[in-house]
Design a protein around this motif. Structure first.
Motif, PDB file in Angstrom:
ATOM      1  N   LEU A  37       0.831  -1.206   0.000  1.00  0.00           N
ATOM      2  CA  LEU A  37       0.000   0.000   0.000  1.00  0.00           C
ATOM      3  C   LEU A  37       0.867   1.258   0.000  1.00  0.00           C
ATOM      4  CD1 LEU A  37      -2.675  -1.205   2.563  1.00  0.00           C
ATOM      5  CD2 LEU A  37      -3.098  -0.686   0.155  1.00  0.00           C
ATOM      6  N   ARG A  38       1.889   1.258   0.824  1.00  0.00           N
ATOM      7  CA  ARG A  38       2.764   2.438   0.872  1.00  0.00           C
ATOM      8  C   ARG A  38       3.453   2.678  -0.463  1.00  0.00           C
ATOM      9  NH1 ARG A  38       5.445   1.001   6.771  1.00  0.00           N
ATOM     10  NH2 ARG A  38       3.859   2.015   8.077  1.00  0.00           N
ATOM     11  N   GLU A  39       3.872   1.596  -1.109  1.00  0.00           N
ATOM     12  CA  GLU A  39       4.529   1.761  -2.412  1.00  0.00           C
ATOM     13  C   GLU A  39       3.573   2.365  -3.440  1.00  0.00           C
ATOM     14  OE1 GLU A  39       5.488  -0.996  -6.122  1.00  0.00           O
ATOM     15  OE2 GLU A  39       6.470  -1.732  -4.295  1.00  0.00           O
ATOM     16  N   VAL A  40       2.351   1.844  -3.473  1.00  0.00           N
ATOM     17  CA  VAL A  40       1.373   2.344  -4.446  1.00  0.00           C
ATOM     18  C   VAL A  40       1.001   3.789  -4.137  1.00  0.00           C
ATOM     19  CG1 VAL A  40      -0.979   2.057  -5.283  1.00  0.00           C
ATOM     20  CG2 VAL A  40       0.473   0.054  -4.976  1.00  0.00           C
ATOM     21  N   GLU A 144      -8.132  -3.195  12.792  1.00  0.00           N
ATOM     22  CA  GLU A 144      -6.848  -2.555  12.561  1.00  0.00           C
ATOM     23  C   GLU A 144      -6.821  -2.163  11.095  1.00  0.00           C
ATOM     24  OE1 GLU A 144      -2.029  -3.397  13.029  1.00  0.00           O
ATOM     25  OE2 GLU A 144      -3.436  -5.075  12.856  1.00  0.00           O
ATOM     26  N   LEU A 145      -6.525  -0.905  10.820  1.00  0.00           N
ATOM     27  CA  LEU A 145      -6.534  -0.440   9.436  1.00  0.00           C
ATOM     28  C   LEU A 145      -5.420   0.559   9.213  1.00  0.00           C
ATOM     29  CD1 LEU A 145      -7.753   2.611   9.756  1.00  0.00           C
ATOM     30  CD2 LEU A 145      -9.963   1.503   9.552  1.00  0.00           C
ATOM     31  N   ILE A 146      -5.222   0.876   7.953  1.00  0.00           N
ATOM     32  CA  ILE A 146      -4.261   1.912   7.575  1.00  0.00           C
ATOM     33  C   ILE A 146      -4.947   2.830   6.581  1.00  0.00           C
ATOM     34  CG2 ILE A 146      -3.207   0.438   5.796  1.00  0.00           C
ATOM     35  CD1 ILE A 146      -0.532   1.908   6.449  1.00  0.00           C
ATOM     36  N   ASP A 147      -4.933   4.116   6.883  1.00  0.00           N
ATOM     37  CA  ASP A 147      -5.551   5.111   6.017  1.00  0.00           C
ATOM     38  C   ASP A 147      -4.641   5.434   4.840  1.00  0.00           C
ATOM     39  OD1 ASP A 147      -8.151   6.258   7.237  1.00  0.00           O
ATOM     40  OD2 ASP A 147      -6.810   6.113   8.951  1.00  0.00           O
ATOM     41  N   GLU A 148      -5.252   5.767   3.725  1.00  0.00           N
ATOM     42  CA  GLU A 148      -4.474   6.112   2.538  1.00  0.00           C
ATOM     43  C   GLU A 148      -3.500   7.239   2.854  1.00  0.00           C
ATOM     44  OE1 GLU A 148      -5.155   6.896  -2.238  1.00  0.00           O
ATOM     45  OE2 GLU A 148      -6.726   7.496  -0.817  1.00  0.00           O
ATOM     46  N   HIS A 149      -2.273   7.044   2.463  1.00  0.00           N
ATOM     47  CA  HIS A 149      -1.191   8.015   2.634  1.00  0.00           C
ATOM     48  C   HIS A 149      -0.797   8.212   4.098  1.00  0.00           C
ATOM     49  CE1 HIS A 149      -1.620   8.722  -1.561  1.00  0.00           C
ATOM     50  NE2 HIS A 149      -2.792   9.306  -1.445  1.00  0.00           N
ATOM     51  N   ASP A 150      -1.264   7.349   5.003  1.00  0.00           N
ATOM     52  CA  ASP A 150      -0.826   7.404   6.401  1.00  0.00           C
ATOM     53  C   ASP A 150       0.314   6.406   6.582  1.00  0.00           C
ATOM     54  OD1 ASP A 150      -0.559   7.701   9.121  1.00  0.00           O
ATOM     55  OD2 ASP A 150      -2.714   7.809   9.472  1.00  0.00           O
ATOM     56  N   SER A 151       1.270   6.756   7.410  1.00  0.00           N
ATOM     57  CA  SER A 151       2.442   5.890   7.544  1.00  0.00           C
ATOM     58  C   SER A 151       2.237   4.764   8.542  1.00  0.00           C
ATOM     59  CB  SER A 151       3.664   6.721   7.963  1.00  0.00           C
ATOM     60  OG  SER A 151       3.400   7.382   9.195  1.00  0.00           O
ATOM     61  N   ASP A 152       1.268   4.916   9.438  1.00  0.00           N
ATOM     62  CA  ASP A 152       1.116   3.941  10.513  1.00  0.00           C
ATOM     63  C   ASP A 152      -0.284   3.335  10.518  1.00  0.00           C
ATOM     64  OD1 ASP A 152       3.715   4.357  11.640  1.00  0.00           O
ATOM     65  OD2 ASP A 152       2.968   6.260  12.456  1.00  0.00           O
ATOM     66  N   ARG A 181     -11.033   6.533   3.225  1.00  0.00           N
ATOM     67  CA  ARG A 181     -10.323   5.673   2.283  1.00  0.00           C
ATOM     68  C   ARG A 181      -9.200   4.965   3.035  1.00  0.00           C
ATOM     69  NH1 ARG A 181     -10.179   4.580  -3.154  1.00  0.00           N
ATOM     70  NH2 ARG A 181      -8.176   4.617  -4.247  1.00  0.00           N
ATOM     71  N   ALA A 182      -9.475   3.732   3.429  1.00  0.00           N
ATOM     72  CA  ALA A 182      -8.536   2.973   4.246  1.00  0.00           C
ATOM     73  C   ALA A 182      -8.672   1.501   3.919  1.00  0.00           C
ATOM     74  CB  ALA A 182      -8.797   3.228   5.726  1.00  0.00           C
ATOM     75  N   VAL A 183      -7.689   0.720   4.362  1.00  0.00           N
ATOM     76  CA  VAL A 183      -7.679  -0.725   4.129  1.00  0.00           C
ATOM     77  C   VAL A 183      -7.610  -1.431   5.486  1.00  0.00           C
ATOM     78  CG1 VAL A 183      -6.410  -2.660   3.115  1.00  0.00           C
ATOM     79  CG2 VAL A 183      -6.574  -0.480   1.886  1.00  0.00           C
ATOM     80  N   ILE A 184      -8.510  -2.376   5.690  1.00  0.00           N
ATOM     81  CA  ILE A 184      -8.536  -3.138   6.930  1.00  0.00           C
ATOM     82  C   ILE A 184      -7.444  -4.204   6.897  1.00  0.00           C
ATOM     83  CG2 ILE A 184      -9.878  -4.835   8.239  1.00  0.00           C
ATOM     84  CD1 ILE A 184     -12.352  -3.224   7.676  1.00  0.00           C
TER      85      ILE A 184
END
Length: 378
Positions: A37-40, A144-152, A181-184
């Protein structure tokens, strides 16, 4: 993460439409998924994540971006702060039905009515999956998720997900911007420990589906078997030999309309009241309070009406097909649009628009699609 030769999305989605995307990554661990996700996101590429592919309607043109396949699996058992309960933390790519089978086998109750629902655990909170009166929001503790363009990554309680009928702030509704806009990455559920003694079924919708007349405890395994059999009869259980299962499930949402609009529909149209918000707080400044509270205005109630009934009574029967089309209505379930054999997304879309137009012409309601649409317009 692993970059692979892109696979045609018609091979990875239950509706079986879609060409190969420009790029495809696979993530088998949480770390790989976060790295992908971070790479994209860093590259600014268009993207979406793919789990079981059971709630996607993908267009015929190749997706000009990156598809990330979520292949993470695993279940951790954790103590619950509530007596007689247990918590399960499950990785996002884990099969939802495999999770249900795991819970039922161990006597953990709360998700057994959702047996047979296709897709992955990570997708379940996004659309607040449910069946026969049971929804994931009843047992969901946090994700637990990570938001788009968030590092953590972050742990988010269920109360912050905006869960409603088949929706959440994470779901991308057709024609609307996504609330978050986040991924679980993982999901935590709190389930009742019943053991071998079974459980009393309370919900009326589930009791009707199971044909229960008394309130004696029944084994969770019996509930699961009955639900799987019922879903199979409706073509809602994946089966390679059954074209009725080549679908995205219910293609249209049940319509939620004001009471006055529901009152214009034929009385035989099934409808269910939408529960009002009982937590509304009225604040009265002290300098204007004279011992009496103003009577609150009663907001107009909302009613959920059956999309399946609207479709069938607008003249579209089960098994309906447009001329020369390889897409058709399921022969078992009026809400399912099915791929009867190498149908293109254009053919499925043509059928969907025809259904919408017929219902709108008869009842003045525009049905909204349930699946996430990628490269498709209705």
């Amino acid at each position: 993460m692993t970059e692979i030769d892109p696979i045609a999305l018609r091979e990875l989605t239950t509706l079986r439409t879609g060409a190969a995307p420009r790029r495809m990554l696979e993530a088998s661990t949480t770390t790989e998924l976060i790295d992908a996700l971070r790479e994209v996101w860093t590259g600014g590429d268009d993207w979406f994540v793919l789990g079981g592919g059971s709630n996607l309607f993908v267009g015929d043109e190749p997706f000009d971006g990156t598809v990330i396949r979520v292949l993470t699996t695993g279940i951790d058992e954790l103590p619950s702060p509530h007596e007689g309960r247990i918590r399960l933390r499950v990785q996002a790519g884990h099969s939802w039905d495999d999770l249900v089978a795991y819970a039922v086998e161990r006597g953990y109750a709360g998700i057994e009515a959702m047996s047979g629902i296709p897709g992955t655990v990570g997708a379940a909170p996004v659309q607040n999956v449910g069946a026969y009166g049971q929804e994931i929001q009843e047992t969901l503790v946090e994700v637990e998720l990570i938001d788009e363009h968030d590092s953590d990554a972050a742990v988010v309680p269920a109360a912050d997900l905006g869960l409603g009928f088949r929706t959440s702030v994470l779901k991308h509704h057709y024609g609307e911007a996504q609330g978050r806009r986040a991924v679980i990455l993982s999901v935590t559920l709190d389930l009742a420990v019943t053991g071998d003694g079974g459980r009393v079924v309370r919900g009326e919708q589930l009791r009707r589906a199971l044909g229960l007349e008394d309130y004696e405890p029944v084994p969770l395994s019996w509930v699961r078997e009955r639900i799987l059999a019922t879903r199979a009869m409706k073509g809602m259980l994946l089966d390679e030999a059954d074209p009725d299962t080549r679908s995205a499930g219910s293609f249209f949402q049940n319509a939620i309309v004001p009471e006055r609009v529901a009152g214009t529909l034929p009385p035989e149209c099934p409808r269910w009241p939408v529960e009002p918000d009982l937590d509304t707080v009225t604040v009265i400044p002290l300098d204007s309070y004279y011992g009496l509270s103003p009577r609150p205005d009663r907001p107009e109630g909302l009613v959920k009406v059956s999309a399946a009934w609207l479709i069938e009574n607008s003249g579209i029967r089960k098994g309906f097909k447009l001329p020369r089309s390889r897409a058709g209505i399921s022969t078992k379930h009026a809400l399912a649009l099915t791929n009867r054999g190498d149908a293109t997304a254009a053919e499925v879309g043509e059928l969907a628009r025809f259904v919408q137009s017929r219902v709108h012409a008869e009842y003045g309601l525009l049905l909204q699609p349930e699946p996430v649409l990628v490269g498709v317009d209705l």
